[in-house]
Structures are given as structure tokens and as C-alpha cells.
Scaffold this motif. Structure first.
Motif, mmCIF file in Angstrom:
data_model
loop_
_atom_site.group_PDB
_atom_site.id
_atom_site.type_symbol
_atom_site.label_atom_id
_atom_site.label_comp_id
_atom_site.label_asym_id
_atom_site.label_seq_id
_atom_site.Cartn_x
_atom_site.Cartn_y
_atom_site.Cartn_z
ATOM 1 N N ALA A 1 -6.489 1.991 -1.723
ATOM 2 C CA ALA A 1 -5.656 2.065 -0.747
ATOM 3 C C ALA A 1 -6.657 1.529 0.620
ATOM 4 O O ALA A 1 -6.223 0.332 1.629
ATOM 5 C CB ALA A 1 -5.619 3.522 -0.132
ATOM 6 N N THR B 1 1.040 -1.381 0.308
ATOM 7 C CA THR B 1 -0.149 0.279 0.114
ATOM 8 C C THR B 1 0.382 1.255 0.100
ATOM 9 O O THR B 1 0.712 2.280 -0.545
ATOM 10 C CB THR B 1 -0.843 0.011 1.259
ATOM 11 O OG1 THR B 1 -2.023 1.117 1.030
ATOM 12 C CG2 THR B 1 -0.521 0.789 2.144
ATOM 13 N N VAL B 2 2.010 1.355 0.410
ATOM 14 C CA VAL B 2 2.599 1.982 0.714
ATOM 15 C C VAL B 2 3.533 2.724 -0.688
ATOM 16 O O VAL B 2 3.661 3.489 -1.171
ATOM 17 C CB VAL B 2 3.920 2.156 1.438
ATOM 18 C CG1 VAL B 2 5.277 3.289 1.203
ATOM 19 C CG2 VAL B 2 3.792 2.426 3.221
ATOM 20 N N ILE C 1 -7.527 6.070 -3.170
ATOM 21 C CA ILE C 1 -8.361 5.803 -2.298
ATOM 22 C C ILE C 1 -8.862 4.711 -2.687
ATOM 23 O O ILE C 1 -8.471 3.740 -1.275
ATOM 24 C CB ILE C 1 -9.590 6.573 -1.932
ATOM 25 C CG1 ILE C 1 -9.723 6.650 -0.818
ATOM 26 C CG2 ILE C 1 -10.235 7.080 -2.797
ATOM 27 C CD1 ILE C 1 -10.401 8.372 0.210
ATOM 28 N N ALA D 1 1.365 3.991 -3.281
ATOM 29 C CA ALA D 1 0.851 4.809 -2.920
ATOM 30 C C ALA D 1 2.128 6.071 -4.059
ATOM 31 O O ALA D 1 1.290 6.912 -4.476
ATOM 32 C CB ALA D 1 0.930 5.494 -1.744
#
Lengths: 226, 100
Positions: free
Chosen positions: B51, B35-36, B48, B39
Motif C-alpha cells: 500500500a 491499491t483498493v 502495508i 487491499a
């Protein structure tokens, strides 16, 4: 035996009773309803979810209203401290789960070590949070600060208010969780919690995992918005 | 009566051991890294969505394994599902109000 049957089995007896068994040895019957205890814990967690849920609703409402302000404000947050705190909380959930496995296997000392590790991870989380917040406040980024009032007109202030409010309330839960786990450690050492009755530790674990769960959503919503 | 308690505990033999939890933890860490990593890319309005999707997968793992819900009975599951539903209903109504 179904759990409901088990629950009703104890309904006749609301307090500790004692008498003599077949071989004339003294026995003590103690009221105990692990299932009800756990169910009650979940009802409590329900209220916690709604407490945070209201704030998540506020977050989405304001984010839809001022997408640019949220983007700009989020650029001031550093991903790294957030990511590190995510890893810390996930690991603390692991040590919490390990503490329960240990007590189930009768390893009292090991269980307390894992509980101690869980508290230590919580403490590490708090230290990171302290540095993160101090840095923000140093940069004049806090609700009602001159910088936000004068330079950030597009809803950045709302973002930071929600940021402090939601991560602050979450941090409060981390602190409460640490205190609860400290009490659990005392109960383990006095054998109030043991191999055969560890529902209190399980419920404390549920609370701790919920705190982890909430952070899982806070992290992307605040830190990964760039 | 006093033996009943221990019998009851034995019915609830632990479903998870150290190894099982470790695998779940490793997966959660991997998903955090994912998820990092994601991003870093500009996915526009899907940022979003992606995420929250990853967060939901992580949440399900924590709920099912760490919080043992997978092994709970129907009543306990129903209580938890009701709790989640209330929150989702609130979010949906808010969504129709704000976006619509």
C-alpha cells in the motif's frame, strides 16, 4: 539566465519605481521575484509536511504498539467513501493544473471555470466527509465514546483519535485551500493575475496539490487496513 | 525594464499541456483502483508495504508533474529533498526505537 541572476537583478529595487523611457513614455518598474515567491511557498509547505509528519510518526508508533486494535478499528471504516474521496481530490488536482495551463495561454474565463471546478470538488469532498463522520458518530465511534471505552480495549480508541485528528486536520486544509482558490478567482477576474503573472495561482496550486498528496497517504493507512 | 518581465515569463514556457496532465491523472486513478484491489487480498505484513509503495509512486507523480518539481532547478529540488529527508530520518529513528 540563471534564476539566481534573475533574483539578484531585482534586489536593488524593493518598491515600485517609475520614470520615463527612451521614447519619453512613462514606465513603471515593479518589484517582482517569482522564483523567491515559489521558494518561500515551498518553505511553508515544508512546515506543513512536518506538521502532518509528526502525526504520521504518532500513527506508526501506536500501530506498532497495538497492531490488533488498529486492525479491528480499521474494519469499521468503509473503503468506498475513502476511495471516492481519493478520486475526487485527484480530479481536483487535475482541474487546478488545467487552470494554470489556461491562464498561461491567456484564457482567463476558462481558467476561472477550472478554479471553480476545483472548489466544487473540494466541496464534494467535504460533503462525503460529513456523511462519513456522522455515520461513525452515529455508531458511537468517536474519541471517548462509551462503545470505545467499554468494548475496545486494544488501542482502537487511539486509532479513532488519530483518524479524526489526521483526517480532520486534512479537511481543515481542504477548506483553507478552497478559500485561497476563491481569492485567486477574484484576482483572475480583476486581471491582477494574468497571462504574464500567475505566480499566486501557481503557489495556490502547490498548496492544493500538497493537500492531495497528504490524502494519498492517509487513504491506505486508514481505509485499506482490513 | 518593463519588457524584462515578459521575457522572463517566456523562458518559463509551460512544460505540460492538457493532454500530459490528463495521462498523469488517468494513471493516478488506475493506481488508486490497484491499491483498493490489492487491499482485498491478505498479504500479511506485506499489505502495508504494498500500500505504501503504491502511495509513494502516486506521490512522486503528483510532486514531479502536478507540482512541477521535475522542471525546477537544483536549488528548489534541494530544498524539497531536504524536507523529505528530515521526515524520513525522523521515521527511521522512530523505527529503530520502536521495532528494535
Amino acid at each position: 539566465m540563471s534564476t539566481l541572476e534573475h533574483a539578484s537583478e531585482h534586489h536593488h529595487d524593493n518598491s515600485a519605481a517609475h520614470g520615463y523611457g527612451d521614447n519619453n513614455e512613462l514606465y513603471v518598474h515593479e518589484f517582482r521575484d517569482d522564483y523567491g515567491s515559489k521558494l518561500g511557498m515551498w518553505f511553508f509547505l515544508f512546515t506543513e509536511v512536518l506538521l502532518f509528519g509528526g502525526l504520521f510518526v504518532a500513527y506508526f508508533f501506536f500501530r506498532v504498539n497495538s497492531p490488533e486494535g488498529f486492525q479491528n478499528a480499521a474494519a469499521h471504516l468503509d473503503i468506498m467513501p475513502g476511495a471516492i474521496n481519493t478520486v475526487i481530490l485527484l480530479t481536483s488536482s487535475l482541474t487546478m493544473a488545467y487552470a494554470i495551463v489556461s491562464i498561461q495561454r491567456g484564457k482567463k474565463v476558462l481558467s476561472n471555470w477550472y478554479l471553480g471546478a476545483t472548489i466544487a470538488f473540494g466541496f464534494w469532498f467535504l460533503i462525503n466527509k460529513y456523511f462519513e463522520w456522522s455515520h461513525k458518530i452515529h455508531l458511537d465511534l468517536y474519541p471517548g465514546s462509551e462503545r470505545i471505552l467499554n468494548e475496545m480495549p486494544d488501542g482502537e480508541g487511539v486509532f479513532f483519535t488519530l483518524y479524526y485528528m489526521m483526517t480532520g486536520l486534512h479537511t481543515l486544509h481542504v477548506i483553507v485551500g478552497m478559500i485561497v482558490i476563491a481569492f485567486i478567482m477574484v484576482s483572475v477576474s480583476t486581471e491582477n493575475i494574468n497571462k504574464n503573472r500567475y505566480i499566486k495561482m501557481e503557489n495556490a496550486g502547490l498548496y492544493w496539490h500538497l493537500v492531495d498528496l497528504i490524502w494519498i497517504f492517509l487513504f491506505p493507512l486508514f481505509y485499506l487496513l482490513h | 525594464m518593463s519588457t524584462n518581465n515578459t521575457e522572463h515569463i517566456e523562458e518559463h514556457e509551460p512544460h505540460n499541456g492538457f493532454g500530459n496532465y490528463f495521462v498523469i491523472w488517468l494513471t493516478l486513478i488506475a493506481l488508486t483502483a490497484l491499491t483498493v484491489g490489492v487491499a482485498g487480498f491478505d498479504l500479511g505484513m506485506y499489505t502495508i508495504v504494498v500500500a505504501l509503495l503504491i502511495a509513494s509512486v502516486k506521490a512522486m507523480m503528483v510532486i514531479n508533474v502536478f507540482m512541477h518539481v521535475k522542471y525546477d532547478d537544483a536549488l528548489m529540488k534541494a530544498v524539497i529533498a531536504a524536507c523529505a529527508s528530515v521526515l524520513i530520518i525522523i521515521l527511521i529513528f522512530l523505527g529503530t526505537d520502536v521495532l528494535g
